[in-house]
Design a protein around this motif. Structure first.
Motif, short mmCIF file in Angstrom:
data_model
loop_
_atom_site.label_atom_id
_atom_site.label_comp_id
_atom_site.label_asym_id
_atom_site.label_seq_id
_atom_site.Cartn_x
_atom_site.Cartn_y
_atom_site.Cartn_z
N ALA A 45 0.86 -1.19 0.00
CA ALA A 45 0.00 0.00 0.00
C ALA A 45 0.90 1.23 0.00
CB ALA A 45 -0.90 0.01 1.23
N TYR A 46 0.41 2.29 -0.63
CA TYR A 46 1.19 3.53 -0.67
C TYR A 46 0.24 4.70 -0.38
CZ TYR A 46 4.72 6.95 -2.13
OH TYR A 46 5.63 7.98 -2.15
N VAL A 47 0.67 5.59 0.51
CA VAL A 47 -0.16 6.71 0.95
C VAL A 47 0.32 8.00 0.27
CG1 VAL A 47 -0.99 8.02 2.95
CG2 VAL A 47 -0.48 5.57 3.18
N VAL A 48 -0.62 8.75 -0.28
CA VAL A 48 -0.31 10.04 -0.91
C VAL A 48 -1.12 11.13 -0.20
CG1 VAL A 48 -0.13 11.35 -3.06
CG2 VAL A 48 -0.01 8.83 -3.12
N PRO A 49 -0.49 11.83 0.77
CA PRO A 49 -1.22 12.89 1.48
C PRO A 49 -1.33 14.15 0.62
CG PRO A 49 0.79 12.18 2.66
CD PRO A 49 0.87 11.68 1.26
N SER A 50 -2.14 15.10 1.08
CA SER A 50 -2.27 16.39 0.37
C SER A 50 -1.10 17.31 0.67
CB SER A 50 -3.53 17.13 0.85
OG SER A 50 -4.66 16.36 0.64
N GLU A 51 -0.50 17.13 1.85
CA GLU A 51 0.41 18.14 2.38
C GLU A 51 1.80 18.08 1.74
OE1 GLU A 51 -2.93 17.43 4.97
OE2 GLU A 51 -1.41 16.02 4.24
N GLN A 55 3.56 20.43 6.08
CA GLN A 55 2.15 20.23 6.44
C GLN A 55 1.30 21.45 6.06
OE1 GLN A 55 0.71 17.17 7.99
NE2 GLN A 55 2.58 16.62 6.95
N SER A 56 1.66 22.08 4.93
CA SER A 56 0.92 23.26 4.48
C SER A 56 -0.45 22.86 3.97
CB SER A 56 1.68 23.97 3.35
OG SER A 56 3.01 24.25 3.73
N GLU A 57 -1.44 23.72 4.21
CA GLU A 57 -2.79 23.47 3.71
C GLU A 57 -2.83 23.67 2.20
OE1 GLU A 57 -7.37 25.13 4.14
OE2 GLU A 57 -5.72 26.27 5.03
N TYR A 58 -2.26 24.78 1.74
CA TYR A 58 -2.12 25.03 0.30
C TYR A 58 -0.68 24.67 -0.06
CZ TYR A 58 -6.39 27.83 0.77
OH TYR A 58 -7.66 28.24 1.03
N VAL A 59 -0.49 24.09 -1.24
CA VAL A 59 0.86 23.64 -1.60
C VAL A 59 1.26 24.22 -2.96
CG1 VAL A 59 0.69 21.52 -0.24
CG2 VAL A 59 -0.01 21.47 -2.64
N ALA A 60 2.57 24.23 -3.20
CA ALA A 60 3.10 24.67 -4.49
C ALA A 60 2.74 23.63 -5.55
CB ALA A 60 4.61 24.84 -4.40
N ALA A 61 2.74 24.04 -6.81
CA ALA A 61 2.35 23.14 -7.91
C ALA A 61 3.18 21.86 -7.92
CB ALA A 61 2.49 23.87 -9.25
N CYS A 62 4.46 21.96 -7.55
CA CYS A 62 5.34 20.77 -7.56
C CYS A 62 4.98 19.78 -6.46
CB CYS A 62 6.80 21.20 -7.42
SG CYS A 62 7.15 22.09 -5.89
N ASP A 63 4.18 20.22 -5.48
CA ASP A 63 3.79 19.35 -4.36
C ASP A 63 2.35 18.85 -4.48
OD1 ASP A 63 6.22 19.35 -2.91
OD2 ASP A 63 5.78 21.36 -2.13
N GLU A 64 1.69 19.09 -5.60
CA GLU A 64 0.29 18.67 -5.77
C GLU A 64 0.22 17.22 -6.23
OE1 GLU A 64 -1.28 21.69 -8.33
OE2 GLU A 64 -1.70 23.05 -6.66
N ARG A 65 0.82 16.35 -5.43
CA ARG A 65 0.96 14.95 -5.80
C ARG A 65 -0.38 14.23 -5.78
NH1 ARG A 65 5.29 16.38 -2.45
NH2 ARG A 65 7.30 16.29 -3.53
N ARG A 66 -1.18 14.50 -4.73
CA ARG A 66 -2.47 13.82 -4.63
C ARG A 66 -3.38 14.20 -5.80
NH1 ARG A 66 -5.99 16.68 -1.36
NH2 ARG A 66 -6.56 17.35 -3.44
N ALA A 67 -3.33 15.47 -6.21
CA ALA A 67 -4.12 15.92 -7.36
C ALA A 67 -3.64 15.24 -8.64
CB ALA A 67 -4.03 17.44 -7.51
N PHE A 68 -2.32 15.09 -8.79
CA PHE A 68 -1.77 14.46 -10.00
C PHE A 68 -2.19 13.00 -10.10
CE2 PHE A 68 1.52 11.66 -11.73
CZ PHE A 68 1.52 12.09 -13.04
N ILE A 69 -2.08 12.27 -8.99
CA ILE A 69 -2.33 10.82 -9.07
C ILE A 69 -3.82 10.51 -9.16
CG2 ILE A 69 -2.46 10.23 -6.58
CD1 ILE A 69 -0.46 8.30 -9.29
N SER A 70 -4.70 11.41 -8.68
CA SER A 70 -6.13 11.09 -8.61
C SER A 70 -7.02 11.95 -9.50
CB SER A 70 -6.62 11.25 -7.17
OG SER A 70 -6.63 12.62 -6.81
N GLY A 71 -6.57 13.17 -9.84
CA GLY A 71 -7.42 14.11 -10.57
C GLY A 71 -8.22 15.02 -9.65
#
Length: 631
Positions: A45-51, A55-71
């Motif tokens: 199993a692999y976990v992809v958090p938003s942060e 632990q920033s609530e809003y993240v830089a484009a390079c850190d939007e991993r959860r958005a990239f992997i899921s849409g």
């Protein structure tokens, strides 16, 4: 005005049409699962958090991993990928958005609804015993890492595996946006109100009080506040990537050299400056001396599991950072800045709503102007104000059913057209050199239904009840939250979000530790004079409309006839937002005389502060004059 932050809708992130068509994640998930199964990583199993690593609530484009992997690109959520399933855990604000943005590869886990586990419970209770779970340790909060690791071990010898290579970054490859290299800049005394040397001295007093050896500062807004610096690494948040370590005899700022100007280097005279990534190695070297001295280093709750691993769990005390509370208590200069920037923000809002009403009713704008058109125009009015450097979050410009999506963000192409027969909800804010604003208003430019007026009036009654509250110093927002909900509860209605959050001073629009909500996390923090808080009850009917009325307030002392607190005194909220609340949506027969008086006095204050700054006879002036007249 400065253009520190580019207009948000010009960015790729906002220009996409993701709400209309989900991203196809088949190939991304296939590649990720191949990496997970490889002998190098070997996790089930692999976990992809938003942060991000802070632990920033809003993240830089390079850190939007959860958005990239899921849409799914909402601001809160956690993805868990196993060999045969991909699950997205998010809360009630994002159920609608996530279901629209994710393809058939994903299962939406509606956190907070009966029978749905949290992502942590899912890992420990719903996966086979002995499962190896992988995660990037920089993206997991330290306390969470410790708890999860122990929980997995206790259940059949499972293991939380710290994988230094971020597997989503490998899948993303060359398409991943570059890390920002923008310069940090000084927040001068005229806005900060206290020197960074004075702040560091006050932090050292707190460290000494705790009997600790030092403090690791990981939260980006805390680093920015402490050193009186600001940046633009994350959209809408004037922060920069850095860590800090404050010891008794030295203060170290970990920041990449490319971010420093000569002026900032001079400003940091007396501070040790090291490259951003070197904190991990330097903490490892420090661990041996801490074991000998039997003393610990403090770290805030945003410190990552990776920082704990570098220093050693026995050498670190994870608790609320002393900076969190120091930053929350605004000084006189910051409080005055908050008042002034909200008046200028009120000017922008009056000009906007005057313009918007004219467009919709007189200039054929009805069913022609889109939600993004409106948001862009509001940004234009804001940026025209003195000291405005951008927005404090992406404007929620939402009409009709979109207003029921609590954290909706319009995308050009899939955004709705404004319609005078529908409710319009606009939640927006600005970043000014002297403060940060956050305001929501709900208007109807045609004829609202009787039910819409009833719902609006009940939301407003809750807003007024919270605003008028007088309470002992130290009362928590958990104790005050029901005041904002009672008028809705009487009908069996409610809203699925907190009622209020702190606001930074030219910093993050969401700031703790104070808050008003049903969440247990708000129990531990009592209000003190000098804090900021929003007051934003709402009501949402899926597929129909949304209502939210939000003011930013200062927490101020109030004189009472008696003082039962033994000297602690009493507090109340003083709204600094200067924008009218639409009278057309109010059912006066549901109002008490006290509520009517509150509204008329609030509107008089708005008129007195904002009208002198508007062009007499202009659209904004005439709109404000009408909207602030007595009920």
């Amino acid at each position: 005005t400065s253009t520190l932050f580019a207009p948000p809708y010009s960015k790729k992130h906002y220009a996409t049409d993701e709400m209309a068509s989900p991203v196809n994640t088949t190939d991304r998930l296939k590649h990720l699962r191949e990496l997970m199964a490889s002998s190098k990583y070997n996790v089930a199993a692999y976990v992809v958090p938003s942060e991000d690593a802070h632990q920033s609530e809003y993240v830089a484009a390079c850190d939007e991993r959860r958005a990239f992997i899921s849409g799914f690109d909402g601001s809160a959520g956690c993805a868990v990928i196993t060999m045969d399933k991909a699950s997205m855990f998010t809360d009630g604000r994002y159920f609608l958005q996530a279901s629209k943005q994710m393809d058939a590869n994903w299962t939406l886990m509606k956190c907070g609804t009966p029978g749905v586990p949290t992502w942590q419970e899912y890992l420990t209770n719903h996966l086979p015993a002995g499962t190896r779970v992988g995660i990037d340790p920089t993206l997991l909060a330290a306390a969470e890492g410790g708890r999860l690791s122990a929980a997995l071990k206790s259940r059949g010898g499972g293991d939380l595996v710290a994988i230094e290579d971020n597997l989503v970054d490998i899948v993303w490859g060359s398409q991943r946006p570059a890390r920002p290299e923008d310069k940090a800049f000084i927040q001068p005394m005229e806005y900060a109100g206290e020197s960074h040397t004075s702040k560091i001295a006050r932090v050292r007093e707190q460290i000494e009080k705790e009997g600790a050896e030092g403090l690791i500062v990981a939260a980006l807004d805390e680093v920015a506040w402490l050193f009186n610096l600001r940046g633009s690494d994350i959209d809408f948040n004037p922060v920069f990537f850095a860590y800090a370590v404050i010891a008794k005899d030295k203060a170290t700022l970990y920041i990449d050299d490319i971010k420093l100007t000569d002026a900032v280097r001079q400003h940091l005279s007396g501070i040790v400056v090291r490259p951003y990534g070197e904190i991990f190695g330097e903490l490892s070297l420090l661990s041996a001396s801490l074991v000998q001295s039997k003393r610990q280093v403090l770290a805030g709750q945003t410190a990552s599991w990776a920082l704990v691993q570098a220093l050693g769990a026995e050498n670190i005390n994870i608790a609320q950072s002393p900076i969190t509370r120091l930053k929350a208590l605004k000084n006189a200069v910051e409080l005055q800045g908050m008042r002034q920037c909200h008046i200028r923000d009120g000017v922008a809002m009056a000009n906007y709503f005057g313009w918007l009403e004219d467009q919709l009713l007189n200039q054929d704008g009805n069913l022609r102007l889109s939600e993004v058109d409106a948001a862009d125009k509001l940004e234009e009015f804001r940026r025209a104000q003195e000291h405005c450097v951008g927005l404090s979050f992406a404007t929620i410009s939402s009409v009709g059913a979109n207003g029921a999506i609590i954290h909706y963000s319009p995308k050009r192409g899939s955004d709705a057209l404004l319609d005078v027969t529908q409710m319009y909800l606009c939640d927006s804010g600005g970043q000014y050199l002297d403060g940060t604003t956050d305001v929501t208003r709900t208007y109807h430019f045609g004829q609202p239904t009787d039910w819409q007026r009833e719902c609006f009036t009940r939301v407003l009654k809750g807003h007024i009840a919270l605003d008028r509250a007088v309470f002992p110093s130290g009362t928590s927002g958990y104790g005050l939250d029901p005041l904002a909900r009672l008028p809705l509860w009487e009908l069996g209605l409610d809203f699925r979000h907190g009622t209020g959050h702190g606001v930074g001073s030219f910093l993050n629009v969401h700031e703790g530790p104070q808050g008003v909500s049903m969440r247990k996390t708000t129990v531990d923090t009592g209000f003190s004079a000098g804090m900021t808080i929003t007051n934003e009850p709402g009501y949402y009917e899926d597929g129909e409309f949304g209502i939210r009325i939000e003011n930013t307030c200062l927490v101020v002392k109030v004189d009472t006839k008696f003082d039962y607190t033994g000297g602690a005194g009493y507090l109340t909220f003083d709204p600094v937002t200067m924008v009218p609340i639409q009278k057309k949506l109010i059912k006066p027969e549901l109002f008490t005389e006290v509520e009517r008086k509150w509204l008329d006095e609030y509107h008089q204050t708005v008129w007195d502060n904002v009208s002198p700054r508007l062009e007499k006879g202009g659209l904004g002036y005439e709109w404000l004059k009408r909207e602030t007249s007595a009920l």
